[in-house]
Design a protein around this motif. Structure first.
Motif, short mmCIF file in Angstrom:
data_model
loop_
_atom_site.label_atom_id
_atom_site.label_comp_id
_atom_site.label_asym_id
_atom_site.label_seq_id
_atom_site.Cartn_x
_atom_site.Cartn_y
_atom_site.Cartn_z
N MET A 78 0.80 -1.21 0.00
CA MET A 78 0.00 0.00 0.00
C MET A 78 0.84 1.27 0.00
O MET A 78 0.32 2.36 -0.12
CB MET A 78 -0.90 0.03 1.25
N ILE A 79 2.15 1.11 0.12
CA ILE A 79 2.99 2.27 0.41
C ILE A 79 3.35 3.04 -0.85
O ILE A 79 3.54 2.46 -1.91
CB ILE A 79 4.25 1.81 1.17
N ASN A 80 3.40 4.35 -0.76
CA ASN A 80 3.74 5.21 -1.88
C ASN A 80 5.03 5.95 -1.60
O ASN A 80 5.34 6.28 -0.46
CB ASN A 80 2.63 6.24 -2.14
N GLY A 81 5.76 6.26 -2.65
CA GLY A 81 7.01 7.01 -2.49
C GLY A 81 6.78 8.50 -2.50
O GLY A 81 5.73 8.98 -2.91
N THR A 82 7.79 9.24 -2.07
CA THR A 82 7.67 10.70 -2.03
C THR A 82 8.58 11.38 -3.04
O THR A 82 8.61 12.59 -3.11
CB THR A 82 8.04 11.22 -0.62
N ASP A 83 9.33 10.61 -3.81
CA ASP A 83 10.25 11.21 -4.77
C ASP A 83 9.54 11.52 -6.09
O ASP A 83 9.81 10.92 -7.13
CB ASP A 83 11.44 10.27 -5.03
N GLY A 84 8.61 12.45 -6.04
CA GLY A 84 7.95 12.86 -7.26
C GLY A 84 6.78 11.97 -7.64
O GLY A 84 6.21 12.11 -8.71
N THR A 85 6.40 11.02 -6.78
CA THR A 85 5.24 10.20 -7.07
C THR A 85 4.01 10.83 -6.46
O THR A 85 4.08 11.86 -5.81
CB THR A 85 5.43 8.78 -6.51
N PHE A 86 2.85 10.22 -6.69
CA PHE A 86 1.62 10.81 -6.18
C PHE A 86 0.65 9.72 -5.76
O PHE A 86 0.86 8.55 -6.02
CB PHE A 86 0.98 11.71 -7.24
N TYR A 87 -0.40 10.13 -5.09
CA TYR A 87 -1.38 9.19 -4.58
C TYR A 87 -2.49 8.96 -5.59
O TYR A 87 -2.75 9.79 -6.44
CB TYR A 87 -1.96 9.71 -3.27
N PRO A 88 -3.16 7.81 -5.51
CA PRO A 88 -4.21 7.48 -6.48
C PRO A 88 -5.45 8.34 -6.28
O PRO A 88 -5.65 8.93 -5.22
CB PRO A 88 -4.51 6.01 -6.17
N PRO A 89 -6.30 8.44 -7.31
CA PRO A 89 -7.54 9.21 -7.20
C PRO A 89 -8.64 8.38 -6.55
O PRO A 89 -8.44 7.21 -6.23
CB PRO A 89 -7.88 9.49 -8.67
#
Length: 278
Positions: free
Chosen positions: A250-261
């Protein structure tokens, strides 16, 4: 106009209004059921990370201007501290750096997975800073404390020999502390333990300015838009100690990525920050 003619006109208008009303009601019903699906489909196709999509362009080169502000604390009474007195600190900064984000070594593994190397380059911005990189600052000798804490296989005698001429505090420019300065302990470490010491310099950025020090593999959102930007592995590690088994997918990165809609307001989100190791 006779009553008969009036009734005929009324019936004709009533028929036209009825047909028009039914038409707009039908449009409204169809819109209620189909327009959200059409809009969601368009959003999905726009933000999926695939070559040529808007999402890919945004992910590869984020348009936002991002700044990093660094606050430091200057030790004003180092000699008193060596005598056991309480330290006196003066806050310095913020020293502001603009961040340029790049994605290198991009490779697709089919339509659902992508790997890349994020590179962040910092540039000092004097106009946005309260101070200059040439400002002097006194701080604890961090490499020396690291050697003492880790005590990497050294005995007490050897440790004393290594730290014989080492001072507890150092005075350097802010630029040197942030970007790097040559340190004898770092030189010693690189010479005898090159697998642990990659550089003979010490800095707060620790070799992370404009370098390829990490790599990601993540989901593109093609098969499931709710999985967009979810991390599969970081630096080759598929499951880190900081992730629980249910968080790993479930984890997302912070290096220019974004969260799902289309997220529910009550949904718990997890984010991985490599700079914070969290």
């Amino acid at each position: 106009m006779t009553l008969f003619n009036r009734l005929s006109i009324f019936k004709s208008n009533f028929f036209l209004f009825s047909i028009g009303g039914l038409f707009f009601i039908s449009i409204g019903i169809l819109s209620f059921f189909f327009v959200p699906s059409i809009v969601q489909h368009k959003i999905k196709q726009s933000i999926i990370i695939k070559d040529g999509s808007n999402g890919y362009k945004f992910w590869q080169d984020p348009p936002a201007k991002i700044h990093r502000k660094i606050y430091l604390f200057n030790i004003t009474n180092p000699k008193d501290i060596e005598k056991g007195r309480r330290p006196k600190l003066v806050e310095m900064g913020p020293y502001t750096f603009s961040q340029k984000w790049e994605k290198r070594n991009i490779k697709f593994f089919g339509p659902n997975v992508i790997s890349f190397t994020p590179v962040v380059t910092l540039k000092f911005e004097p106009s946005l800073s309260n101070g200059l990189e040439s400002d002097l600052i006194t701080f604890v000798n961090i490499p020396a404390l690291g050697v003492i804490e880790k005590n990497i296989g050294f005995g007490y005698t050897m440790l004393n020999l290594i730290l014989k001429d080492t001072r507890l505090f150092e005075t350097k420019t802010v630029g040197e502390l942030i970007s790097g300065y040559t340190h004898p302990l770092m030189e010693l470490g690189k010479k005898y333990m090159p697998d642990k010491f990659k550089d003979d310099k010490f800095s707060l950025l620790n070799g992370r300015n404009g370098t390829e020090w990490q790599s990601y593999k993540m989901m593109t959102g093609n098969d499931d838009i709710l999985k967009i930007a979810q991390i599969i592995s970081w630096n080759g590690k598929e499951k880190l100690d900081i992730w629980s088994s249910d968080q790993a997918n479930m984890i997302n990165g912070t290096d220019g990525t974004f969260y799902p809609p289309f997220l529910d307001r009550n949904k718990r989100l997890y984010s991985f920050s490599p700079d914070l190791c969290r």
